[in-house]
Every structure is written in structure tokens, then in C-alpha cells.
Design an enzyme around this catalytic site. Structure first.
Site, PDB file in Angstrom:
ATOM      1  N   ASN A  42       0.717  -1.147   0.054  1.00 14.66           N
ATOM      2  CA  ASN A  42       0.146   0.120   0.040  1.00 14.66           C
ATOM      3  C   ASN A  42       0.798   1.214   0.004  1.00 14.66           C
ATOM      4  O   ASN A  42       2.140   1.379   0.433  1.00 14.66           O
ATOM      5  CB  ASN A  42      -0.930  -0.025   1.163  1.00 14.66           C
ATOM      6  CG  ASN A  42      -0.562  -0.414   2.530  1.00 14.66           C
ATOM      7  OD1 ASN A  42       0.657  -0.957   2.544  1.00 14.66           O
ATOM      8  ND2 ASN A  42      -1.185   0.129   3.553  1.00 14.66           N
ATOM      9  N   ASN A  45      -0.613   8.871   1.563  1.00 10.64           N
ATOM     10  CA  ASN A  45      -0.106  10.105   0.973  1.00 10.64           C
ATOM     11  C   ASN A  45      -0.737  11.081   2.227  1.00 10.64           C
ATOM     12  O   ASN A  45      -1.796  10.735   2.804  1.00 10.64           O
ATOM     13  CB  ASN A  45      -1.247  10.302  -0.194  1.00 10.64           C
ATOM     14  CG  ASN A  45      -0.600  11.652  -0.958  1.00 10.64           C
ATOM     15  OD1 ASN A  45      -1.064  12.765  -0.551  1.00 10.64           O
ATOM     16  ND2 ASN A  45       0.365  11.558  -1.932  1.00 10.64           N
ATOM     17  N   ALA A  46       0.022  12.105   2.306  1.00 11.36           N
ATOM     18  CA  ALA A  46      -0.407  13.061   3.515  1.00 11.36           C
ATOM     19  C   ALA A  46      -1.777  13.598   3.238  1.00 11.36           C
ATOM     20  O   ALA A  46      -2.496  13.944   4.066  1.00 11.36           O
ATOM     21  CB  ALA A  46       0.686  14.266   3.421  1.00 11.36           C
ATOM     22  N   ALA A  47      -2.294  13.627   2.291  1.00 11.00           N
ATOM     23  CA  ALA A  47      -3.710  13.763   1.732  1.00 11.00           C
ATOM     24  C   ALA A  47      -4.404  12.257   1.806  1.00 11.00           C
ATOM     25  O   ALA A  47      -4.183  11.611   0.635  1.00 11.00           O
ATOM     26  CB  ALA A  47      -4.062  14.464   0.249  1.00 11.00           C
ATOM     27  N   CYS A  53      -4.574   1.204  -1.812  1.00 12.16           N
ATOM     28  CA  CYS A  53      -4.296  -0.110  -1.270  1.00 12.16           C
ATOM     29  C   CYS A  53      -3.564  -1.083  -2.011  1.00 12.16           C
ATOM     30  O   CYS A  53      -3.199  -1.042  -3.181  1.00 12.16           O
ATOM     31  CB  CYS A  53      -5.446  -0.840  -0.910  1.00 12.16           C
ATOM     32  SG  CYS A  53      -6.570  -0.178   0.087  1.00 12.16           S
ATOM     33  N   GLU A  55      -3.449  -4.175  -2.763  1.00 11.41           N
ATOM     34  CA  GLU A  55      -4.399  -4.864  -3.807  1.00 11.41           C
ATOM     35  C   GLU A  55      -4.303  -4.054  -5.368  1.00 11.41           C
ATOM     36  O   GLU A  55      -4.033  -4.604  -6.165  1.00 11.41           O
ATOM     37  CB  GLU A  55      -5.699  -5.129  -3.328  1.00 11.41           C
ATOM     38  CG  GLU A  55      -5.974  -6.054  -2.178  1.00 11.41           C
ATOM     39  CD  GLU A  55      -5.879  -5.309  -0.917  1.00 11.41           C
ATOM     40  OE1 GLU A  55      -5.273  -4.374  -0.753  1.00 11.41           O
ATOM     41  OE2 GLU A  55      -6.747  -5.751   0.191  1.00 11.41           O
ATOM     42  N   CYS A  86     -10.829  -4.107   1.452  1.00 10.76           N
ATOM     43  CA  CYS A  86     -11.581  -3.122   1.642  1.00 10.76           C
ATOM     44  C   CYS A  86     -12.689  -3.066   0.265  1.00 10.76           C
ATOM     45  O   CYS A  86     -12.437  -3.905  -0.673  1.00 10.76           O
ATOM     46  CB  CYS A  86     -11.071  -1.798   1.580  1.00 10.76           C
ATOM     47  SG  CYS A  86     -10.688  -1.126  -0.051  1.00 10.76           S
ATOM     48  N   CYS A  89     -11.374  -2.111  -3.171  1.00  9.55           N
ATOM     49  CA  CYS A  89     -10.588  -3.102  -3.877  1.00  9.55           C
ATOM     50  C   CYS A  89     -11.252  -4.251  -4.367  1.00  9.55           C
ATOM     51  O   CYS A  89     -11.097  -4.877  -5.502  1.00  9.55           O
ATOM     52  CB  CYS A  89      -9.500  -3.531  -2.983  1.00  9.55           C
ATOM     53  SG  CYS A  89      -8.060  -2.295  -2.680  1.00  9.55           S
TER      54      CYS A  89
HETATM   55  O1  LIG Z   1      -6.865  -4.753   2.412  1.00  9.35           O
HETATM   56  C1  LIG Z   1      -6.512  -3.557   3.016  1.00  9.35           C
HETATM   57  C2  LIG Z   1      -6.758  -2.871   3.915  1.00  9.35           C
HETATM   58  C3  LIG Z   1      -6.081  -1.697   3.949  1.00  9.35           C
HETATM   59  N1  LIG Z   1      -5.216  -1.280   3.368  1.00  9.35           N
HETATM   60  C4  LIG Z   1      -4.394  -0.162   3.374  1.00  9.35           C
HETATM   61  C5  LIG Z   1      -5.017   1.138   3.080  1.00  9.35           C
HETATM   62  C6  LIG Z   1      -4.277   2.256   3.990  1.00  9.35           C
HETATM   63  O2  LIG Z   1      -2.997   2.514   3.415  1.00  9.35           O
HETATM   64  C7  LIG Z   1      -3.923   1.197   5.362  1.00  9.35           C
HETATM   65  C8  LIG Z   1      -4.970   1.535   6.518  1.00  9.35           C
HETATM   66  O3  LIG Z   1      -6.191   1.260   6.058  1.00  9.35           O
HETATM   67  O4  LIG Z   1      -4.076  -0.064   4.824  1.00  9.35           O
HETATM   68  C9  LIG Z   1      -4.710  -2.028   2.300  1.00  9.35           C
HETATM   69  O5  LIG Z   1      -3.620  -1.816   1.379  1.00  9.35           O
HETATM   70  N2  LIG Z   1      -5.526  -3.136   2.155  1.00  9.35           N
HETATM   71 ZN   LIG Z   2      -8.585  -1.622  -0.436  1.00 18.23          ZN
END
Ligand SMILES: O=c1ccn([C@H]2C[C@H](O)[C@@H](CO)O2)c(=O)[nH]1
Ligand SMILES: [Zn+2]
Length: 133
Positions: A42, A45-47, A53, A55, A86, A89
């Protein structure tokens, strides 16, 4: 590429996640029909709203390299239970993965739950709804 190897790739690529805000590193590994494995972590970003994610990073890496046929994906995080992807994704997965494709959700203890795409996002909105079948 075995299921176990794909899971190990997903766990390993967590080290390249960019997670200064959440400190929650996720890794994904995607096996293509051509036998290649794409990996990604993943990227935050500051924003916050433009965080991406693991995925989606991984799927977009593969697509942008010309790969659009997939066999399996593994997703890993340091969670109590196998990490659930999430909703955003799941929607992106459903655009590119067959309904029968397997997604292995795991944690760093390699406790794994495997779902078919159709189980991760049932009754999903898709191309056929937009364009007709
Ligand atoms: O399945 C997931 C769940 C969360 N995140 C990331 C999004 C964010 O960067 C951090 C916290 O939500 O985890 C993923 O990459 N995959
Ligand atoms: Zn996701």
C-alpha cells in the site's frame, strides 16, 4: 507458483509498503496466466484520501504491464484474522478477476482464508449491468 509461495511473496512485499501515517503495511501478490507474479504494497499520502491499497497497486502494476488474465491473488497484513480487502479493492478485483478466481487472504502467521471472487463481492455491479450482456 504454489499458493504458499504466493502467500510468502505477499508477506515479503509488505516491507516496501509506504505507510508513514497508518503504519499498517499490506502486501499483495498476483499470479498471471502467463506465469508471472506481480507484487505491491500500500502507498499512502499526506492527503489521506488518495492512499492506494496494496491490492489495487498490484492489479494496476500488472495491467499497466499488459497482463490482464489472472490465476490467483494473495493479500497479507499483520492482523489477528486474515486481512479482509476493502470495498473499493473488491470492486476493482471484480472488474478484472473471474468469478471463480481464488483470493488467499492471510496474516503474517500465514493463517489463511481462501475466497472465490464471487464470494468476496456477491451481486456486484459490473460491465454487464452498464453495457448489457
Ligand atoms: O486490504 C487492505 C486494507 C487496508 N489497506 C491499506 C489502506 C491504508 O494504507 C492502510 C490502513 O487502512 O491499509 C490495504 O492496502 N489493503
Ligand atoms: Zn483496498
Amino acid at each position: 507458483m504454489t499458493k504458499n509461495k504466493l502467500i510468502e511473496e505477499a508477506i515479503s512485499v509488505r516491507q516496501r509498503a509506504y505507510v508513514p501515517y497508518s503504519k499498517f503495511a499490506v502486501g499483495a501478490a498476483l499470479l498471471t496466466k502467463s506465469g508471472k507474479v506481480f507484487t505491491g504494497g500500500n502507498i499512502e499520502n499526506a492527503a489521506y484520501s488518495v492512499c492506494c491499497c496494496a491490492e489495487r497497486v498490484t492489479i494496476f502494476k500488472a495491467l499497466s504491464e499488459g497482463e490482464n488474465e489472472f490465476i490467483a491473488m494473495a493479500v497479507a497484513a499483520d492482523t489477528e484474522r486474515p486481512v479482509p480487502p476493502c470495498g473499493a479493492c473488491r470492486q476493482v478485483m471484480s472488474e478484472f478477476f473471474d468469478k471463480e478466481m481464488e483470493i488467499h487472504l492471510t496474516n503474517i502467521k500465514k493463517e489463511t482464508k481462501t475466497f472465490k471472487m464471487k464470494e468476496l463481492l456477491p451481486f456486484s455491479f459490473g460491465t454487464e449491468d452498464l453495457l448489457g450482456s
